[in-house]
Structures are given as structure tokens and as C-alpha cells.
Design an enzyme around this catalytic site. Structure first.
Site, mmCIF file in Angstrom:
data_model
loop_
_atom_site.group_PDB
_atom_site.id
_atom_site.type_symbol
_atom_site.label_atom_id
_atom_site.label_comp_id
_atom_site.label_asym_id
_atom_site.label_seq_id
_atom_site.Cartn_x
_atom_site.Cartn_y
_atom_site.Cartn_z
ATOM 1 N N PRO A 122 0.835 -1.210 0.000
ATOM 2 C CA PRO A 122 0.000 0.000 0.000
ATOM 3 C C PRO A 122 0.871 1.261 0.000
ATOM 4 O O PRO A 122 1.827 1.352 0.754
ATOM 5 C CB PRO A 122 -0.783 -0.103 1.319
ATOM 6 N N GLU A 123 0.542 2.181 -0.882
ATOM 7 C CA GLU A 123 1.214 3.473 -0.914
ATOM 8 C C GLU A 123 0.221 4.525 -0.425
ATOM 9 O O GLU A 123 -0.861 4.174 0.042
ATOM 10 C CB GLU A 123 1.714 3.776 -2.339
#
Ligand SMILES: [Zn+2]
Length: 280
Positions: free
Chosen positions: A2-3
Site C-alpha cells: 500500500p502506498e
């Protein structure tokens, strides 16, 4: 992994459902999640606290709790927060029951995700400031500032963008997409970008992240939103994971390189390779 857009997707979905609620029951099933604190100590610290707000800084979810306490949650590689899952999901690491009868389950196959406490605003700021640089949606995120940060740096611009201590929240996907949009080769030394290149790159980063948030993130591996649904941004990738495909801009072939150990996608017609500098 996840960014920023994936974490922001979780935050936006979850905030209205948890703000104002109280953690009625907390069970930490994996001691690795809250090390060096013990699971029991973490449960005691969270139980009975009211959620004042759910924020985000970089890739951290920041739970502001009653009593001036903060829970900093990082999802790392494979962490997912699920709200009222139908069945007990496998790889559940943390269970939180809210006072309105709803359930939060933190699931993490690879167990790299973390939960850490900060006592008071000072501790919170020290924690975040020690780990994270500029926030891309803040007013101070501009070409001038980044250019100053990069002065003298010989690191490839791609690695520079991934360094969380300089810029918070940008990871592998969004760095590739932003560099393509700004027509900058990922191997160009950060300190050698021109002013015009920084001026192209800053809005490219912001608009790429924005597009990611609007698509509820990208799900190329494990990312799910809080209802277990996949994001859609992977369908909008212009360059990332498109090795061998025609470039959407010029029709040239998208290549895959490795930069700083990360798979990196580039069209070398649109993003010309920097000329090797002659040794002095
Ligand atoms: Zn191209």
C-alpha cells in the site's frame, strides 16, 4: 505494498465509521504487530479509548484517541483493515470491537505491518518527523523545495522519490507513473534535474496520487479496501507493469529496468536516458 493512495482510501472509508466510537474490546493475536510492547500492554492501552479522528501521514494511519494517545498503524506489504468481514478472515492479527457492535479486523499474511503508540502530541510529532519528509498534498510541496532537497544528490530520481524521509507516501507504482508523466528517466541523478523538470514532476506526482485515490487505490497483489473490494488504479497504469507493451504516448516499447532494487518501467523514447558523465 500500500502506498499513499491505498492508505488514504482506507482512511476515507473508515473515518466516518469509527470517529466518535470507542474501542470496546481489543485483542492482539500476533506479538510482532506491536513489538516491543506486549500484546497485553497494547490491549490495555487501547481498550476503552474513544476515536477522536482517523488521520494519515505518509503511509501511516494515525488514530487520535481520547486521553491524548495515538496509535500509528503501518500496513507494510500485505496488511488490510476489514470492517465487519462476513467470516473470520485467515491471518487475522488484531481484533477490535467497537461500542456500536461493529468489528474491525486487521489481517496480514506476511506480518510486516505494525501498530505503535505515541503518548501526547510531542511524541507523535517526534515519531513522524523522524521518519517522514514532505507530504505531497501540503502547500510546501513545490518544485523549489524539492530542487533544494535534491541539490548535489547523485541518487537516481526514482530512488529519491521512494525515500520516505524526503517525500512521504510515494512508492514504486506512483513513482514510475509520475516519472513517465513528467517525461523523466528514472535513472537521472536527482541533483541533475532541471528546474523545468521539477516543475513538471511536482504536478505529475500530485495528479498521479490523486488519480490513485479516486480509483480507490491499486490492487496488484493483496490490497483490499475495508469492505474487501479491490482498488481499480491498476487498470489505469500508463507504464507500470507494462513491459513489452506499446507506450501510450509514442508507441515505443515499454522496458523494465531495476533501479535501487525495484522493478521500474520506462519508455526510453519519452523519457530519454541521461548521458553518462565523463569521469573527471
Ligand atoms: Zn513513449
Amino acid at each position: 505494498m500500500p502506498e499513499l493512495p491505498e492508505v488514504e482510501t482506507v482512511r476515507r472509508q473508515l473515518a466516518p465509521r469509527v470517529e466518535g466510537r470507542t474501542f470496546e474490546r481489543v485483542r492482539v493475536l500476533d506479538e510482532r504487530w506491536c513489538m516491543p510492547l506486549s500484546p497485553r500492554a497494547m490491549e490495555r492501552a487501547l481498550r476503552g479509548r474513544r476515536v477522536e479522528s482517523l488521520g494519515r501521514r505518509g503511509k501511516y494511519l494515525v488514530w487520535s484517541l481520547s486521553g491524548d494517545r495515538f496509535l500509528l498503524q503501518h500496513l507494510r506489504m500485505t496488511g488490510n483493515l476489514l470492517y465487519d468481514p462476513a467470516e473470520r478472515p485467515p491471518y487475522t492479527r488484531v481484533e477490535i470491537d467497537l461500542d456500536d457492535g461493529h468489528e474491525l479486523r486487521y489481517v496480514d499474511v506476511r506480518r510486516f505491518g505494525t501498530g505503535q503508540l505515541a503518548d501526547g502530541r510531542g511524541e507523535l510529532d517526534a515519531f513522524l518527523d523522524g521518519r517522514l519528509g514532505l507530504e505531497p498534498f501540503d502547500a510546501g510541496f513545490d518544485a523549489e523545495h524539492l530542487r533544494a532537497l535534491a541539490r548535489g544528490s547523485r541518487a537516481p530520481i526514482k530512488s529519491f522519490l521512494l525515500d520516505q524521509k524526503r517525500i512521504a507516501g510515494v512508492g514504486n507504482i506512483y513513482a514510475d507513473e509520475a516519472l513517465f508523466r513528467a517525461r523523466i528517466h528514472p535513472l537521472r541523478p536527482a541533483g541533475r534535474l532541471t528546474r523545468a523538470q521539477w516543475e513538471a514532476l511536482v504536478p505529475a506526482i500530485v495528479s498521479t496520487l490523486q488519480a490513485g485515490i479516486e480509483a480507490n487505490g491499486a490492487s496488484i497483489d493483496d490490497f483490499r479496501d475495508i469492505d474487501g473490494a479491490r482498488g481499480a488504479f491498476q487498470d489505469e497504469f500508463l507504464i507500470h507493469r507494462h513491459e513489452g507493451d506499446p507506450c501510450p504516448q509514442c508507441g515505443g516499447t515499454v522496458r523494465r529496468l531495476v533501479v535501487g532494487g525495484r522493478g521500474t518501467y520506462v519508455c526510453e523514447r519519452c523519457q530519454p536516458r541521461p548521458r553518462a558523465r565523463r569521469r573527471a
